[in-house]
Write a protein that holds these residues in place. Sequence first.
Motif, PDB file in Angstrom:
ATOM      1  N   VAL A  49      16.740 -56.080 -29.182  1.00  0.00           N
ATOM      2  CA  VAL A  49      15.398 -56.617 -28.961  1.00  0.00           C
ATOM      3  C   VAL A  49      15.086 -57.721 -29.959  1.00  0.00           C
ATOM      4  O   VAL A  49      14.323 -58.651 -29.660  1.00  0.00           O
ATOM      5  CB  VAL A  49      14.332 -55.504 -29.007  1.00  0.00           C
ATOM      6  N   ARG A  50      15.678 -57.667 -31.149  1.00  0.00           N
ATOM      7  CA  ARG A  50      15.454 -58.726 -32.122  1.00  0.00           C
ATOM      8  C   ARG A  50      16.201 -60.002 -31.745  1.00  0.00           C
ATOM      9  O   ARG A  50      15.788 -61.102 -32.130  1.00  0.00           O
ATOM     10  CB  ARG A  50      15.879 -58.273 -33.516  1.00  0.00           C
TER      11      ARG A  50
ATOM     12  N   ARG B  41       9.369 -56.775 -28.225  1.00  0.00           N
ATOM     13  CA  ARG B  41      10.198 -55.814 -28.964  1.00  0.00           C
ATOM     14  C   ARG B  41       9.843 -54.370 -28.626  1.00  0.00           C
ATOM     15  O   ARG B  41      10.732 -53.601 -28.213  1.00  0.00           O
ATOM     16  CB  ARG B  41      10.073 -56.069 -30.461  1.00  0.00           C
TER      17      ARG B  41
END
Length: 284
Positions: free
Chosen positions: A124-125, A142
């Motif tokens: 997600v980053r 995120r």
Amino acid sequence: MKSRHLQRIQPHWDWRAAANFVCGGAGAGLVIVTLLCALDRPEARGLLALGLALVALGLFAVWLELGRPLRAANVLLHLKGSWMSREALAALLLFPLGFAVLLRVHWAIAPAVVAAAAFLYCQVRILGSAMAIPAWREPWTRPLLMATGITEGLGLFWLVGAWTQPSPALAVVLAILLIVRWLLWRVWRERLQRTDGAALALRALEPAGRFLQWLGALVPSVLALVAASTALPPFASAVLLATAGALAAITGGRFKFDLITRAGFHHGIVLPRMPVRGVPRTAA
């Protein structure tokens, strides 16, 4: 500075990159759910193996996308500043720890959970680091994708495990996660509507959003709650839980696939002047 919206989608990530987020996120979620909630079930080892296989499949899809696949190991050289490198490191830790759990090495359970969670977080980053793409850099992307991965993992868990040992408590957990994912999606969409340059992305995600809202939240959560009722015969509960699990996994995968391949519109920036070495910066 003035901003403009470039009417083009990012050309670098296609279905192969999307497959990493779809398979890798669901696989990591399945590993986490299995290790935390289902190690005492008869199908636990099969579920864990399935989760590891999905993570490997996603990474293999990314490997196919590389221009020079034989240099894939170079990704580990940039751990300081690259979330892709950290994702690869998390995967390198996850696989031996996962295999150790399969061989009934009990001390590896907690580290394997941490490695799977780290892998999902790195994913997600990666999207959050794409500052030129509004739909990816939105901070609420995120928690939405983290919740999506865990929900998909529990969905796959019930798709396989509903037939052997239904658990009313975990059925309720699935319904809660589905509602949480839907609420996070609503917040994410509302924030994106106020973001400069995100109109095209929202339009591209409308079909997946409707799919996520109805078949990914309302219908499967109702099915899961009905299945949690002890009044139903076991086979009926299994059918409802397996259906809810399948819908949870499919709708999450559809959303992530469209987010990568259809909503990656660039938001360009026009500079009033190009910087020149040695020339003092002036106010815009």
